[in-house]
Design a protein around this motif. Structure first.
Motif, PDB file in Angstrom:
ATOM      1  N   ARG A  43       0.847  -1.195   0.000  1.00  0.00           N
ATOM      2  CA  ARG A  43       0.000   0.000   0.000  1.00  0.00           C
ATOM      3  C   ARG A  43       0.880   1.241   0.000  1.00  0.00           C
ATOM      4  O   ARG A  43       2.009   1.213   0.483  1.00  0.00           O
ATOM      5  N   PHE A  94     -10.177   1.702   9.722  1.00  0.00           N
ATOM      6  CA  PHE A  94      -9.350   0.521   9.506  1.00  0.00           C
ATOM      7  C   PHE A  94      -9.721  -0.615  10.463  1.00  0.00           C
ATOM      8  O   PHE A  94      -9.063  -1.655  10.456  1.00  0.00           O
ATOM      9  N   GLU A  99     -15.758  -1.580   9.884  1.00  0.00           N
ATOM     10  CA  GLU A  99     -15.892  -1.682   8.430  1.00  0.00           C
ATOM     11  C   GLU A  99     -17.086  -2.558   8.043  1.00  0.00           C
ATOM     12  O   GLU A  99     -17.803  -2.244   7.085  1.00  0.00           O
ATOM     13  N   TYR A 138      -8.054  -8.215   2.373  1.00  0.00           N
ATOM     14  CA  TYR A 138      -9.272  -7.527   1.967  1.00  0.00           C
ATOM     15  C   TYR A 138     -10.472  -8.456   2.131  1.00  0.00           C
ATOM     16  O   TYR A 138     -10.333  -9.678   2.099  1.00  0.00           O
ATOM     17  N   ALA A 155     -13.200   2.269   2.716  1.00  0.00           N
ATOM     18  CA  ALA A 155     -12.476   2.137   3.986  1.00  0.00           C
ATOM     19  C   ALA A 155     -11.099   1.526   3.722  1.00  0.00           C
ATOM     20  O   ALA A 155     -10.433   1.871   2.757  1.00  0.00           O
ATOM     21  N   GLY A 156     -10.680   0.623   4.600  1.00  0.00           N
ATOM     22  CA  GLY A 156      -9.344   0.065   4.451  1.00  0.00           C
ATOM     23  C   GLY A 156      -9.283  -1.292   3.801  1.00  0.00           C
ATOM     24  O   GLY A 156      -8.241  -1.693   3.274  1.00  0.00           O
ATOM     25  N   HIS A 157     -10.437  -2.026   3.785  1.00  0.00           N
ATOM     26  CA  HIS A 157     -10.368  -3.414   3.325  1.00  0.00           C
ATOM     27  C   HIS A 157     -11.593  -3.882   2.544  1.00  0.00           C
ATOM     28  O   HIS A 157     -11.689  -5.064   2.222  1.00  0.00           O
ATOM     29  N   HIS A 185      -7.451   0.852  -3.518  1.00  0.00           N
ATOM     30  CA  HIS A 185      -6.889   0.522  -2.205  1.00  0.00           C
ATOM     31  C   HIS A 185      -5.372   0.679  -2.197  1.00  0.00           C
ATOM     32  O   HIS A 185      -4.798   1.244  -1.251  1.00  0.00           O
ATOM     33  N   GLY A 188      -4.337   4.215  -1.997  1.00  0.00           N
ATOM     34  CA  GLY A 188      -4.789   4.955  -0.829  1.00  0.00           C
ATOM     35  C   GLY A 188      -6.005   5.820  -1.064  1.00  0.00           C
ATOM     36  O   GLY A 188      -6.380   6.616  -0.199  1.00  0.00           O
ATOM     37  N   TRP A 191      -9.261   4.940   1.569  1.00  0.00           N
ATOM     38  CA  TRP A 191      -9.200   5.399   2.963  1.00  0.00           C
ATOM     39  C   TRP A 191      -9.034   6.916   3.051  1.00  0.00           C
ATOM     40  O   TRP A 191      -9.547   7.550   3.977  1.00  0.00           O
TER      41      TRP A 191
END
Length: 314
Positions: A43, A94, A99, A138, A155-157, A185, A188, A191
């Motif tokens: 990432r 995260f 999430e 993910y 979001a993050g995943h 993802h 970035g 997020w």
């Protein structure tokens, strides 16, 4: 009798006929398991993500002022606890349980069924293997939508696809869609946009409250007298001027933010397309984009035209 042979009354069995496999789609890809090489850094925050955060900076500073005032009124000398708590809430994007709640409640997603997962997982494994990314980082989600070809990265995943994309696309085009979302993802984008939106909420809520109170005050003043209306309008104008000068013009930057965010959003989509193409899905992605463009054009043609009002002068 010689040469007569045996007659059993049964038809001799025919040799098995070779079956011709059904032709594969032009955009079919192999999803056979192979050795996966994971990148050390899977990432990063590219220029698009950093630009999104920079655009949200005035929102964040305005929200910080709002949260500081509320915390000071509510907690007094312990106002710093309220500010610190608000700052730490950004880490929730995260947090896997948070999430999951976001995916279900706000995005309308659900977990895939066993049959859906059996189709989705091999394609996702192929996409992440080409990208050098751990597929387990993910979570795959499904949007119950049989009419739209769409997907989402949040979001993050979170990586979600519609049932239309899952059931109607050949696996190569489905891989292109997933590779596009993975690009959001990896870069970035997902997020950064959600973090900026979250930290902008206090400022947006304060703006709506102030706007509502100002409209109510103006209507009440106008109801009683023109002079009262002018006095209130002057007071609101002075308040707005004081706010602009105190916050160094941040509210003006907030007014321009939607246009800047739209430009950054288009750049993020281009970056995600480039990511999918770099993984070898350029022809599949082009086909998907062509289908989406065709669907948009068809929707515009089917939309009803406004009926002119014969009583209204042209």
């Amino acid at each position: 009798m010689p040469g007569s042979g045996l007659r059993t009354g049964r038809t001799p069995a025919l040799p098995p006929q070779p079956t011709t496999p059904a032709p594969l789609h032009a955009h079919h890809i192999s999803t056979d398991q192979r050795r996966v090489y994971l990148k050390a850094h899977q990432r990063h925050a590219d220029a698009t993500a950093l630009g999104s955060l920079l655009i949200y900076l005035p929102h964040f500073l305005s929200s910080l002022v709002v949260v500081s005032l509320v915390s000071l009124l509510a907690l007094g000398d312990l106002a710093f606890l309220g500010i610190l708590g608000w700052l730490l809430t950004g880490l929730l994007i995260f947090h896997r349980p948070t999430e999951s709640t976001l995916a279900r409640r706000l995005l309308g997603l659900r977990h895939p069924t066993r049959e859906e997962f059996s189709r989705l997982a091999p394609v996702w494994q192929e996409v992440t293997a080409r990208a050098g990314v751990d597929a387990q980082n993910y979570a795959l989600w499904i949007e119950e939508n049989d009419t739209d070809l769409n997907a989402v990265a949040a979001a993050g995943h979170i990586v979600g696809v519609t049932t239309f994309a899952l059931n109607r696309l050949p696996n190569g085009e489905l891989a292109a869609v997933l590779a596009h979302e993975l690009g959001h993802h990896v870069g970035g984008h997902a997020w950064a946009s959600l973090l900026g939106y979250w930290y902008a909420l206090p400022a947006r809520l304060a703006y709506r409250v102030i706007r509502f109170l100002a409209l109510v005050t103006l209507r009440v003043a106008a109801f009683f007298s023109v002079l009262g209306f002018l006095v209130i309008a002057l007071f609101l104008g002075l308040f707005a001027f004081a706010t602009l000068t105190t916050l160094y013009g941040l509210p003006l930057l907030i007014l321009a933010a939607p246009y800047a965010l739209a430009a950054v959003g288009r750049r993020a989509e281009l970056r995600a397309d480039q990511h999918a193409a770099a993984l070898g899905f350029a022809p599949m992605l082009a086909s998907v984009l062509h289908q989406m463009h065709g669907a948009d054009q068809a929707a515009k043609q089917l939309s009803p035209l406004p009926i002119p009002d014969p009583t209204r002068p042209s």
